[in-house]
Design an enzyme around this catalytic site. Structure first.
Site, mmCIF file in Angstrom:
data_model
loop_
_atom_site.group_PDB
_atom_site.id
_atom_site.type_symbol
_atom_site.label_atom_id
_atom_site.label_comp_id
_atom_site.label_asym_id
_atom_site.label_seq_id
_atom_site.Cartn_x
_atom_site.Cartn_y
_atom_site.Cartn_z
ATOM 1 N N GLY A 12 28.405 45.540 11.814
ATOM 2 C CA GLY A 12 29.209 44.321 11.792
ATOM 3 C C GLY A 12 30.659 44.500 12.185
ATOM 4 O O GLY A 12 31.528 43.777 11.711
ATOM 5 N N THR A 13 30.943 45.454 13.098
ATOM 6 C CA THR A 13 32.340 45.643 13.512
ATOM 7 C C THR A 13 32.855 44.428 14.286
ATOM 8 O O THR A 13 34.024 44.060 14.158
ATOM 9 C CB THR A 13 32.512 46.919 14.352
ATOM 10 O OG1 THR A 13 31.575 46.899 15.439
ATOM 11 C CG2 THR A 13 32.266 48.166 13.513
ATOM 12 N N ARG A 66 5.982 36.260 15.264
ATOM 13 C CA ARG A 66 7.343 36.071 15.784
ATOM 14 C C ARG A 66 7.741 34.596 15.776
ATOM 15 O O ARG A 66 8.887 34.249 15.507
ATOM 16 C CB ARG A 66 7.370 36.620 17.213
ATOM 17 C CG ARG A 66 8.681 37.231 17.623
ATOM 18 C CD ARG A 66 9.006 38.509 16.906
ATOM 19 N NE ARG A 66 10.236 39.082 17.433
ATOM 20 C CZ ARG A 66 10.820 40.158 16.932
ATOM 21 N NH1 ARG A 66 10.300 40.764 15.914
ATOM 22 N NH2 ARG A 66 11.935 40.619 17.443
ATOM 23 N N ASN A 108 27.158 35.702 23.414
ATOM 24 C CA ASN A 108 26.793 37.094 23.153
ATOM 25 C C ASN A 108 27.879 38.005 23.700
ATOM 26 O O ASN A 108 28.504 37.703 24.709
ATOM 27 C CB ASN A 108 25.452 37.410 23.835
ATOM 28 C CG ASN A 108 25.014 38.843 23.603
ATOM 29 O OD1 ASN A 108 24.982 39.311 22.466
ATOM 30 N ND2 ASN A 108 24.669 39.557 24.664
ATOM 31 N N HIS A 110 28.320 41.704 25.286
ATOM 32 C CA HIS A 110 27.534 42.793 25.872
ATOM 33 C C HIS A 110 28.490 43.907 26.296
ATOM 34 O O HIS A 110 29.514 43.638 26.927
ATOM 35 C CB HIS A 110 26.733 42.290 27.080
ATOM 36 C CG HIS A 110 25.867 43.355 27.683
ATOM 37 N ND1 HIS A 110 24.671 43.721 27.115
ATOM 38 C CD2 HIS A 110 26.046 44.148 28.770
ATOM 39 C CE1 HIS A 110 24.141 44.703 27.847
ATOM 40 N NE2 HIS A 110 24.958 44.977 28.854
#
Length: 207
Positions: A12-13, A66, A108, A110
């Protein structure tokens, strides 16, 4: 006030960088309303709990398939009235049902300069191993909207980081986090929270 739902799988940085940026005023008009991890042992959950932020583990192992896992994840986001989903080291592919429920409302981070070193198989240390194996001189990080592909959504922000001789994947990973990820993820959230980001013809425009 934009309500963030942050999805994490590990330490969780990036979550910490978001919380620190809210505290310091780098991010305005946004709050972390929910943290979800697919991993019960994720330290990120403890980071959230220490701030009094609702933190929940939704593990795919607890569901028959899923599809049921994805439904539970979507339900949790919707019940908590999350407005922007932030993938901060979340090692689960986001299915179309969630992408469609949050069009251009999932981002997101990346750890490379997309379109290099991205797509299936490029996550975590694998990205930095690929960078070093190819011998590129510049890497970095990208914040992008999430679509139904893998790392194919509209790019919001990118920041370059120099690759240095003698780098190991771990050393490079740390430098990319410190110099790029922890800076551009909060900045992207602030831009979105202040209505400065739009997507036009598949590309991000920042006002």
């Amino acid at each position: 006030m934009l309500k963030l739902g942050v999805l994490v799988s590990g330490g969780g940085t990036n979550l910490q960088a978001i919380m620190d940026a809210i505290d310091s005023g780098v991010i305005t008009n946004a709050e972390v309303g929910l943290v979800i991890s697919n991993n019960p042992g994720a330290y990120a959950l403890k980071r959230a709990e220490s701030r009094g932020i609702p933190a929940k583990c939704i593990s795919p192992k607890k569901f028959e398939n899923r599809e049921e896992f994805y439904k539970a994840l979507l339900q949790e986001l919707q019940e908590n009235k999350v407005e922007l989903v932030v993938l901060a080291g979340f090692l689960v592919a986001i299915p179309p049902m969630i992408v469609e429920a949050y069009p251009n409302r999932i981002i997101n981070i990346h750890p490379s300069l997309i379109p290099s070193f991205c797509g299936v198989g490029f996550y975590g240390l694998h990205v930095h191993e690929g960078v070093l194996a190819r011998g590129v001189k510049v890497s970095g990080a990208t914040v992008h909207f999430v679509d139904t592909g893998t790392d194919t959504g509209p790019i919001i922000l990118q920041k370059a980081v120099e690759v240095q001789q003698g780098d190991t994947p771990e050393v490079l990973q740390r430098r990319v986090m410190e110099e790029a990820e922890w800076k551009i993820l909060p900045k992207a959230i602030d831009l979105i929270a202040n209505n400065r980001v739009s997507v036009q013809n598949g590309k991000v425009v920042i006002d």
